[in-house]
Design an enzyme around this catalytic site. Structure first.
Site, short mmCIF file in Angstrom:
data_model
loop_
_atom_site.label_atom_id
_atom_site.label_comp_id
_atom_site.label_asym_id
_atom_site.label_seq_id
_atom_site.Cartn_x
_atom_site.Cartn_y
_atom_site.Cartn_z
N ARG A 47 45.51 128.51 70.31
CA ARG A 47 46.59 128.25 69.37
C ARG A 47 47.90 128.22 70.16
O ARG A 47 47.94 128.49 71.34
CB ARG A 47 46.64 129.34 68.29
CG ARG A 47 46.42 130.71 68.84
CD ARG A 47 47.24 131.79 68.22
NE ARG A 47 48.66 131.57 68.29
CZ ARG A 47 49.43 131.83 69.36
NH1 ARG A 47 48.89 132.28 70.50
NH2 ARG A 47 50.73 131.62 69.31
N ASP A 228 56.78 124.79 65.95
CA ASP A 228 55.63 123.91 65.96
C ASP A 228 56.00 122.45 65.72
O ASP A 228 55.28 121.55 66.13
CB ASP A 228 54.60 124.37 64.93
CG ASP A 228 53.91 125.64 65.36
OD1 ASP A 228 52.83 125.55 65.97
OD2 ASP A 228 54.46 126.73 65.13
N LYS A 239 55.64 129.51 62.60
CA LYS A 239 54.73 130.44 61.93
C LYS A 239 55.37 131.02 60.67
O LYS A 239 56.54 131.40 60.67
CB LYS A 239 54.34 131.57 62.89
CG LYS A 239 53.43 132.64 62.31
CD LYS A 239 52.14 132.06 61.75
CE LYS A 239 51.33 131.32 62.79
NZ LYS A 239 50.10 130.72 62.22
#
Length: 344
Positions: A47, A228, A239
Protein backbone atom coordinates in the site's frame (compact mmCIF):
# COMPACT_ATOMS: atom_id res chain seq x y z
CA UNK A 1 20.01 7.76 5.85
CA UNK A 2 18.74 4.88 3.74
CA UNK A 3 15.28 3.51 2.89
CA UNK A 4 14.02 0.41 4.67
CA UNK A 5 13.98 -2.37 2.02
CA UNK A 6 10.39 -3.31 1.15
CA UNK A 7 10.45 -4.53 -2.48
CA UNK A 8 12.78 -6.69 -4.58
CA UNK A 9 12.48 -7.51 -8.28
CA UNK A 10 13.26 -11.17 -9.03
CA UNK A 11 11.87 -11.71 -12.56
CA UNK A 12 9.46 -13.23 -13.32
CA UNK A 13 8.32 -12.41 -9.76
CA UNK A 14 8.45 -9.56 -7.28
CA UNK A 15 9.01 -9.94 -3.54
CA UNK A 16 7.43 -7.48 -1.08
CA UNK A 17 7.12 -7.09 2.67
CA UNK A 18 3.63 -8.17 3.73
CA UNK A 19 2.49 -5.02 5.52
CA UNK A 20 -0.64 -6.69 6.86
CA UNK A 21 1.53 -8.68 9.31
CA UNK A 22 3.60 -5.80 10.73
CA UNK A 23 4.75 -5.11 13.38
CA UNK A 24 4.33 -8.64 14.74
CA UNK A 25 6.07 -10.35 11.82
CA UNK A 26 8.36 -9.17 9.03
CA UNK A 27 7.58 -11.58 6.19
CA UNK A 28 8.48 -11.30 2.52
CA UNK A 29 5.96 -12.72 0.06
CA UNK A 30 6.52 -13.66 -3.57
CA UNK A 31 4.07 -12.50 -6.23
CA UNK A 32 4.28 -14.34 -9.55
CA UNK A 33 0.89 -13.71 -11.15
CA UNK A 34 -1.28 -10.71 -11.81
CA UNK A 35 -3.94 -12.30 -9.59
CA UNK A 36 -1.50 -12.53 -6.68
CA UNK A 37 -0.43 -8.92 -7.16
CA UNK A 38 -4.03 -7.73 -7.30
CA UNK A 39 -4.87 -9.59 -4.09
CA UNK A 40 -1.82 -8.10 -2.35
CA UNK A 41 -2.89 -4.58 -3.35
CA UNK A 42 -6.55 -5.10 -2.49
CA UNK A 43 -5.77 -6.62 0.92
CA UNK A 44 -3.20 -3.90 1.71
CA UNK A 45 -0.29 -6.30 1.88
CA UNK A 46 1.30 -3.56 -0.21
CA UNK A 47 0.00 0.00 0.00
CA UNK A 48 1.02 3.66 -0.18
CA UNK A 49 0.48 5.80 -3.27
CA UNK A 50 4.09 5.94 -4.57
CA UNK A 51 4.70 2.23 -3.89
CA UNK A 52 1.45 1.45 -5.70
CA UNK A 53 2.93 3.19 -8.73
CA UNK A 54 5.82 0.72 -8.60
CA UNK A 55 3.30 -2.10 -8.21
CA UNK A 56 1.33 -0.87 -11.22
CA UNK A 57 4.45 -1.10 -13.36
CA UNK A 58 5.27 -4.50 -11.85
CA UNK A 59 1.83 -5.81 -12.82
CA UNK A 60 2.53 -4.99 -16.46
CA UNK A 61 5.94 -6.70 -16.23
CA UNK A 62 4.40 -9.85 -14.76
CA UNK A 63 1.67 -9.88 -17.41
CA UNK A 64 4.17 -9.33 -20.23
CA UNK A 65 5.80 -12.64 -19.33
CA UNK A 66 2.50 -14.38 -20.05
CA UNK A 67 1.00 -12.39 -22.91
CA UNK A 68 3.21 -9.75 -24.51
CA UNK A 69 0.74 -8.82 -27.25
CA UNK A 70 -0.51 -5.25 -27.55
CA UNK A 71 -3.93 -6.33 -26.30
CA UNK A 72 -2.43 -8.29 -23.41
CA UNK A 73 -0.25 -5.38 -22.25
CA UNK A 74 -3.06 -2.84 -22.47
CA UNK A 75 -5.50 -5.14 -20.71
CA UNK A 76 -3.06 -5.76 -17.86
CA UNK A 77 -2.40 -2.04 -17.39
CA UNK A 78 -6.11 -1.26 -17.26
CA UNK A 79 -6.83 -4.18 -14.95
CA UNK A 80 -4.19 -3.43 -12.33
CA UNK A 81 -4.99 0.28 -12.45
CA UNK A 82 -8.56 -0.41 -11.34
CA UNK A 83 -7.75 -2.40 -8.20
CA UNK A 84 -7.74 0.70 -5.97
CA UNK A 85 -9.26 3.70 -7.74
CA UNK A 86 -8.30 6.64 -5.50
CA UNK A 87 -4.49 6.53 -5.70
CA UNK A 88 -3.61 7.97 -9.11
CA UNK A 89 -0.13 6.43 -9.17
CA UNK A 90 -1.30 2.82 -9.38
CA UNK A 91 -2.96 3.55 -12.72
CA UNK A 92 -0.28 5.94 -13.99
CA UNK A 93 2.57 3.56 -13.09
CA UNK A 94 0.92 0.71 -15.00
CA UNK A 95 0.18 2.96 -17.96
CA UNK A 96 3.73 4.33 -18.06
CA UNK A 97 5.25 0.85 -18.11
CA UNK A 98 2.88 -0.25 -20.87
CA UNK A 99 3.70 2.80 -22.98
CA UNK A 100 7.42 2.21 -22.51
CA UNK A 101 7.33 -1.31 -23.97
CA UNK A 102 4.53 -1.30 -26.55
CA UNK A 103 6.85 -0.07 -29.31
CA UNK A 104 9.23 -3.01 -28.84
CA UNK A 105 9.10 -6.47 -30.46
CA UNK A 106 6.96 -8.81 -28.36
CA UNK A 107 9.91 -11.01 -27.43
CA UNK A 108 11.69 -8.08 -25.81
CA UNK A 109 8.79 -6.64 -23.86
CA UNK A 110 8.93 -8.63 -20.63
CA UNK A 111 12.64 -7.95 -20.09
CA UNK A 112 12.18 -4.27 -20.93
CA UNK A 113 9.27 -4.04 -18.49
CA UNK A 114 11.34 -5.41 -15.62
CA UNK A 115 14.14 -2.97 -16.46
CA UNK A 116 11.55 -0.19 -16.42
CA UNK A 117 10.46 -1.29 -12.94
CA UNK A 118 14.04 -1.08 -11.66
CA UNK A 119 14.49 2.37 -13.16
CA UNK A 120 11.12 3.49 -11.82
CA UNK A 121 12.06 2.40 -8.30
CA UNK A 122 15.46 4.13 -8.47
CA UNK A 123 13.79 7.32 -9.67
CA UNK A 124 11.20 7.12 -6.88
CA UNK A 125 13.94 6.80 -4.28
CA UNK A 126 15.79 9.80 -5.65
CA UNK A 127 12.54 11.80 -5.70
CA UNK A 128 12.05 10.98 -2.00
CA UNK A 129 15.52 12.32 -1.18
CA UNK A 130 14.88 15.56 -3.03
CA UNK A 131 11.40 15.90 -1.50
CA UNK A 132 12.82 15.52 2.02
CA UNK A 133 15.34 18.28 1.35
CA UNK A 134 12.58 20.57 0.10
CA UNK A 135 10.38 19.80 3.10
CA UNK A 136 12.71 20.36 6.04
CA UNK A 137 12.58 24.21 5.87
CA UNK A 138 8.76 24.09 5.74
CA UNK A 139 8.45 22.47 9.17
CA UNK A 140 8.36 24.63 12.27
CA UNK A 141 10.90 23.45 14.90
CA UNK A 142 9.42 21.25 17.60
CA UNK A 143 7.06 18.29 17.45
CA UNK A 144 5.12 17.15 14.38
CA UNK A 145 1.90 15.20 13.94
CA UNK A 146 1.39 12.76 11.09
CA UNK A 147 -1.36 10.41 9.92
CA UNK A 148 -1.31 6.95 8.34
CA UNK A 149 2.02 5.74 6.93
CA UNK A 150 4.19 7.72 4.52
CA UNK A 151 7.61 6.15 4.97
CA UNK A 152 9.56 3.44 3.17
CA UNK A 153 6.60 1.09 3.46
CA UNK A 154 4.56 3.54 1.39
CA UNK A 155 7.16 4.57 -1.21
CA UNK A 156 10.09 2.11 -1.14
CA UNK A 157 12.28 5.20 -0.60
CA UNK A 158 12.80 7.46 2.41
CA UNK A 159 9.12 8.28 2.31
CA UNK A 160 7.14 11.45 1.66
CA UNK A 161 5.94 13.08 4.89
CA UNK A 162 7.91 10.59 6.98
CA UNK A 163 10.99 11.18 4.84
CA UNK A 164 10.76 14.89 5.64
CA UNK A 165 10.37 14.05 9.33
CA UNK A 166 13.36 11.69 9.29
CA UNK A 167 15.65 14.29 7.70
CA UNK A 168 14.37 17.09 9.94
CA UNK A 169 15.03 14.94 13.02
CA UNK A 170 18.57 14.18 11.81
CA UNK A 171 19.14 17.94 11.53
CA UNK A 172 17.77 18.68 14.99
CA UNK A 173 14.56 20.40 13.88
CA UNK A 174 12.07 17.74 15.04
CA UNK A 175 12.12 16.57 18.64
CA UNK A 176 9.34 13.98 18.43
CA UNK A 177 6.65 12.68 16.13
CA UNK A 178 3.04 12.20 17.18
CA UNK A 179 1.31 9.42 15.25
CA UNK A 180 -2.41 8.77 14.90
CA UNK A 181 -3.47 5.12 15.10
CA UNK A 182 -5.21 5.57 11.72
CA UNK A 183 -8.37 3.54 12.15
CA UNK A 184 -9.66 1.09 11.14
CA UNK A 185 -6.56 -0.73 9.85
CA UNK A 186 -4.06 0.99 12.15
CA UNK A 187 -1.41 1.94 9.59
CA UNK A 188 -0.08 4.57 11.98
CA UNK A 189 0.05 2.30 15.03
CA UNK A 190 1.40 -0.72 13.14
CA UNK A 191 3.54 0.72 10.35
CA UNK A 192 4.60 4.28 11.15
CA UNK A 193 5.50 3.46 14.75
CA UNK A 194 7.53 0.49 13.44
CA UNK A 195 9.43 2.74 11.03
CA UNK A 196 10.02 5.47 13.61
CA UNK A 197 11.37 2.93 16.09
CA UNK A 198 13.76 1.60 13.46
CA UNK A 199 14.83 5.18 12.69
CA UNK A 200 15.45 6.06 16.36
CA UNK A 201 12.93 8.92 16.37
CA UNK A 202 10.96 9.51 19.61
CA UNK A 203 7.33 8.72 18.79
CA UNK A 204 4.04 9.16 20.64
CA UNK A 205 0.97 7.19 19.56
CA UNK A 206 -2.54 8.62 19.96
CA UNK A 207 -6.08 7.56 19.09
CA UNK A 208 -7.46 9.37 16.04
CA UNK A 209 -10.11 10.83 18.33
CA UNK A 210 -7.44 12.55 20.47
CA UNK A 211 -5.85 14.52 17.61
CA UNK A 212 -7.95 17.67 18.06
CA UNK A 213 -7.20 17.75 21.79
CA UNK A 214 -3.48 17.37 21.04
CA UNK A 215 -3.56 20.25 18.56
CA UNK A 216 -5.49 22.39 21.04
CA UNK A 217 -2.78 21.77 23.65
CA UNK A 218 -0.14 23.59 21.62
CA UNK A 219 2.20 20.58 21.66
CA UNK A 220 2.37 20.31 17.84
CA UNK A 221 4.24 22.76 15.61
CA UNK A 222 3.28 21.28 12.20
CA UNK A 223 0.92 18.63 10.83
CA UNK A 224 2.37 16.85 7.80
CA UNK A 225 0.79 14.01 5.82
CA UNK A 226 1.07 12.39 2.41
CA UNK A 227 -1.53 12.25 -0.37
CA UNK A 228 -3.04 9.76 -2.77
CA UNK A 229 -4.35 12.19 -5.38
CA UNK A 230 -4.13 15.97 -5.70
CA UNK A 231 -6.55 17.83 -7.97
CA UNK A 232 -5.66 20.83 -10.13
CA UNK A 233 -7.22 23.21 -7.61
CA UNK A 234 -5.26 21.73 -4.67
CA UNK A 235 -8.04 19.61 -3.16
CA UNK A 236 -6.32 16.50 -1.82
CA UNK A 237 -7.42 12.91 -1.21
CA UNK A 238 -5.57 11.07 1.54
CA UNK A 239 -6.24 8.39 4.13
CA UNK A 240 -9.60 8.91 5.82
CA UNK A 241 -9.15 11.03 8.94
CA UNK A 242 -6.91 13.57 7.18
CA UNK A 243 -9.78 16.02 6.76
CA UNK A 244 -10.51 16.17 10.47
CA UNK A 245 -6.81 16.83 11.18
CA UNK A 246 -6.79 19.68 8.66
CA UNK A 247 -9.93 21.19 10.19
CA UNK A 248 -8.54 21.00 13.72
CA UNK A 249 -5.17 22.36 12.62
CA UNK A 250 -6.86 25.36 11.00
CA UNK A 251 -8.89 26.02 14.16
CA UNK A 252 -5.79 26.05 16.37
CA UNK A 253 -3.40 27.83 13.99
CA UNK A 254 -1.12 24.88 13.21
CA UNK A 255 0.20 24.67 9.61
CA UNK A 256 -1.14 21.67 7.70
CA UNK A 257 1.34 20.48 5.05
CA UNK A 258 1.06 17.84 2.32
CA UNK A 259 4.22 16.04 1.15
CA UNK A 260 3.80 14.23 -2.17
CA UNK A 261 5.74 13.70 -5.40
CA UNK A 262 4.77 15.33 -8.68
CA UNK A 263 3.23 12.05 -9.83
CA UNK A 264 0.52 12.36 -7.17
CA UNK A 265 -0.91 15.47 -8.87
CA UNK A 266 -3.63 14.59 -11.37
CA UNK A 267 -3.80 17.22 -14.14
CA UNK A 268 -7.03 15.67 -15.44
CA UNK A 269 -8.84 16.08 -12.10
CA UNK A 270 -10.29 19.59 -11.69
CA UNK A 271 -11.35 19.38 -8.03
CA UNK A 272 -11.80 17.06 -5.09
CA UNK A 273 -15.39 16.31 -6.03
CA UNK A 274 -14.08 14.42 -9.08
CA UNK A 275 -11.82 12.09 -7.06
CA UNK A 276 -13.25 8.55 -6.74
CA UNK A 277 -13.30 7.41 -3.11
CA UNK A 278 -12.76 3.72 -2.42
CA UNK A 279 -15.33 2.18 -0.09
CA UNK A 280 -14.13 -0.82 1.91
CA UNK A 281 -15.81 -3.69 3.74
CA UNK A 282 -17.84 -3.06 6.91
CA UNK A 283 -16.01 -5.95 8.59
CA UNK A 284 -12.83 -3.84 8.82
CA UNK A 285 -14.54 -1.45 11.23
CA UNK A 286 -16.16 -4.04 13.50
CA UNK A 287 -13.01 -5.80 14.65
CA UNK A 288 -9.48 -6.89 13.90
CA UNK A 289 -8.89 -10.32 12.42
CA UNK A 290 -10.85 -12.91 14.37
CA UNK A 291 -11.52 -10.52 17.26
CA UNK A 292 -14.89 -8.78 16.80
CA UNK A 293 -16.13 -5.95 19.02
CA UNK A 294 -19.52 -5.09 17.58
CA UNK A 295 -22.74 -6.96 16.83
CA UNK A 296 -22.61 -9.57 14.04
CA UNK A 297 -23.28 -8.16 10.59
CA UNK A 298 -23.12 -4.52 11.70
CA UNK A 299 -23.22 -2.05 8.81
CA UNK A 300 -20.40 0.50 8.70
CA UNK A 301 -19.45 3.63 6.79
CA UNK A 302 -15.88 2.80 5.78
CA UNK A 303 -14.36 5.08 3.12
CA UNK A 304 -10.65 4.48 2.66
CA UNK A 305 -9.98 8.15 1.93
CA UNK A 306 -11.40 11.62 2.41
CA UNK A 307 -10.79 14.89 0.58
CA UNK A 308 -9.21 17.92 2.25
CA UNK A 309 -10.17 21.22 0.59
CA UNK A 310 -7.26 23.28 -0.67
CA UNK A 311 -8.03 26.22 1.60
CA UNK A 312 -7.05 24.14 4.64
CA UNK A 313 -3.58 23.35 3.26
CA UNK A 314 -0.58 25.59 4.01
CA UNK A 315 1.81 24.11 1.43
CA UNK A 316 2.56 21.20 -0.85
CA UNK A 317 6.10 19.83 -0.63
CA UNK A 318 7.28 18.07 -3.80
CA UNK A 319 10.63 16.91 -5.10
CA UNK A 320 10.51 19.87 -7.49
CA UNK A 321 9.82 22.55 -4.90
CA UNK A 322 7.25 23.89 -2.46
CA UNK A 323 3.85 25.09 -3.69
CA UNK A 324 1.99 27.71 -1.67
CA UNK A 325 -1.43 29.38 -2.03
CA UNK A 326 -3.30 30.53 -4.01
CA UNK A 327 -3.42 26.93 -5.23
CA UNK A 328 -5.95 27.56 -7.99
CA UNK A 329 -3.09 29.54 -9.61
CA UNK A 330 0.08 27.89 -8.29
CA UNK A 331 -0.84 24.22 -8.79
CA UNK A 332 -1.72 24.61 -12.52
CA UNK A 333 1.46 26.68 -12.95
CA UNK A 334 3.47 23.93 -11.28
CA UNK A 335 1.91 21.30 -13.51
CA UNK A 336 2.63 23.35 -16.61
CA UNK A 337 6.24 23.98 -15.62
CA UNK A 338 6.99 20.38 -14.68
CA UNK A 339 5.20 18.86 -17.70
CA UNK A 340 5.28 15.37 -16.24
CA UNK A 341 1.80 14.13 -16.97
CA UNK A 342 2.70 10.65 -15.68
CA UNK A 343 5.83 8.84 -14.48
CA UNK A 344 7.86 7.55 -17.39
Amino acid sequence: MEPIPVVRFEPPAVRVVDQSLLPAEERWIELRTLEQLEEAIRSLRVRGAPLLGVCGATGVAIAAGVDASDAGIRSAAERVGRVRPTAVELESGARACAEAILGLPEGERAGAAWRFCGEYLARRQEEDRRLAEQGVPVLRPGAVLTHCNTGSLATAGLGTALGVIRLAFARGMVERCYVTETRPLLQGARLTMWELERSGIPAVLLPDTAAAALLASGAVSTVITGADRIARNGDTANKVGTLQLALAAARFGVPFVIAAPRSTFDPACPAGSAIPIEQRESSEVGGWGACRWTVPGAAAFNPAFDVTPADLIAAFVTEQGVIRPPFEVTVPAFLEQSREGAPA
